[in-house]
Design an enzyme around this catalytic site. Sequence first.
Site, PDB file in Angstrom:
ATOM      1  N   SER A  92       0.831  -1.200   0.000  1.00  0.00           N
ATOM      2  CA  SER A  92       0.000   0.000   0.000  1.00  0.00           C
ATOM      3  C   SER A  92       0.873   1.261   0.000  1.00  0.00           C
ATOM      4  CB  SER A  92      -0.962  -0.039   1.194  1.00  0.00           C
ATOM      5  OG  SER A  92      -1.923   0.969   1.101  1.00  0.00           O
TER       6      SER A  92
ATOM      7  N   ASP B  47      -9.465  -2.742  -6.238  1.00  0.00           N
ATOM      8  CA  ASP B  47      -8.925  -2.411  -4.915  1.00  0.00           C
ATOM      9  C   ASP B  47      -9.663  -1.184  -4.383  1.00  0.00           C
ATOM     10  OD1 ASP B  47      -7.276  -1.379  -2.812  1.00  0.00           O
ATOM     11  OD2 ASP B  47      -5.511  -2.314  -3.686  1.00  0.00           O
TER      12      ASP B  47
ATOM     13  N   HIS C 141      -7.254  -5.627  -0.880  1.00  0.00           N
ATOM     14  CA  HIS C 141      -6.084  -4.786  -0.698  1.00  0.00           C
ATOM     15  C   HIS C 141      -5.023  -5.424   0.196  1.00  0.00           C
ATOM     16  CE1 HIS C 141      -3.953  -0.928  -0.590  1.00  0.00           C
ATOM     17  NE2 HIS C 141      -3.866  -1.057   0.730  1.00  0.00           N
TER      18      HIS C 141
END
Length: 434
Positions: free
Chosen positions: A144, A384, A412
Site C-alpha cells: 500500500s 482495490d 487490498h
Amino acid sequence: MTSSYRQPGVVLTDHRFRVPLDHAAPAGEQIELYGREVTAAGQDPTGRPWLLYLEGGPGFGARRFTGTQAWIGRAVREFRVLLLDQRGTGRSTPANRQTLPLRGGPAAQADHLAQFRADSIVRDCEAIRPALTGGAPWTVLGQSFGGFCATHYLSTAPEGLRTVLVTGGLPGLDATAEEVYRAAYPRVERKNRAHYARYPQDVARAREIAEHLDAHEVRMPGGHRLTVEGFQSLGLMLGGADGSHQLHYLLEDAFVHTPAGPALSDAFLEAARSALSFAGHPLYALLHEAIYAQDPTAATGWAAERVRAEHPRFDARKALAGDDPVLFTGETVHPWHFETDPALVPLRETAELLAARTGWQPLYDRERLAANEVPVAAAVYHDDMYVDTAHSLDTARAVRGLRTWVTDEFEHDGVRAGGPRVLDRLLALARDEV
C-alpha cells in the site's frame, strides 16, 4: 546495541538507528528509527540478501507478525528481513498528540510533520542500508503506502535497490488527492452493494444505527464521539479480505434493551472505537492527503471533504429521509475527525495548517522511471478499494520493465491474506521465471 530473541521458526533482532530529522541538514537534529530483523531459526543468516518491508499507511509501524505468519515464512527461506517502523511510527521516535507539543505550537508542529512523507522515509532507508548490508542493494517489499515509498525509491535512489515488490501500492504518478478520492467513490459504492447483497439484513440494521446516532449524542469508550459520518467510515473495513464479514458481525450486536429504551451496546461501541480511533496511528489522519501532494503551488485543502459533497448518495440523512440504504464510506479523512476523536482533537489546528500548506515537492520522476533498470513486480488487486486500479496500471506502464499481476482473488490486504503465495508470485515475476 542489539538484542535477539526467538519465536516459533524465527529469530528476531532489534536494531536502532539515528538519522537526521531533515536530511538536507545532516548535522542537525537526529531522530531514532527502529527495525526488527527476522531470520530463519537454526540457520546462519550471514551472507543472505536483505529484504526491507515498508508497511502501508501513512502512519503505521511495521506489522507485528508472530513466527512465520503470513509471508514471513517464505521470505526468511532466502532473506534477512527488516520490518522497519517508518519515522514517527511504532518504536521509532513517535509523533502524536503527546509528543508534538515538544515542537512548539501548531505551526511548528506542521513544519515538523512536513518531514514525514515518502521522500524522508526513503532517505532514512538509504541512511541505514550501509550499516546492515555493507552497502549492497536490498530488495524492498512495499504494501500500500509502502509501495508509494518504493516508487519514490525507484525515482530517487535506484542504486540502493536489488528488486522492488509492490502489493496494492502503485500510486498515480500525477494524481492529486482530489482525483484519488473522486476515483474511489464508485469503487466504494460497489463494495457497499456487494456487502448488502451478501448480508441484506444489514440494510435495516445500518439505517437503525444511523437513525439512533442522528437523534442522540453517543460517546464511545475514551470519550470518542460517534456521529453518523463516523459510523459510515466503518466502511474502511470493506477493503480487506474478511472486512465485509467483520462489519456484519459488528452491526448484528449493535443494540441492547435498557430501562431507557434501545441503546447502542457497550460491546458495539468498544468495537467501533477500536476500528475508528486514530490513537495508534495519528499520522494517518494528519498526512493522508499530503502523501498525494506534489504541486508546490497547491494546497490539498481537505480534498476528501470537497469530493464527498459531489456524491449525494453517501449523504446518510438523505438516505434516511427516503428508502435508500445508508452507504459506508472509505479511506478519507475529514475536518470532523479532529473534532470527535480525542487522539486528534489537540491536533486540529496543526491539521488545518497542513491542509493549507503549499510548497510540497514532486515525489515521482517519470524520466528516471522510464529508464528504470531495477527488476520490479507489482500485485494490482482488481477493484482495490483503497488504490485505484487505473492509476496503478498507468504507473505500471510508465516504469520500464515493471511486471504486473492483476488479480481479483485478493483484496487490498492480499500480501497478508495470501501469505507466501503472493510473495512467491512477485519474486517469480521479478526474476522472469513466469
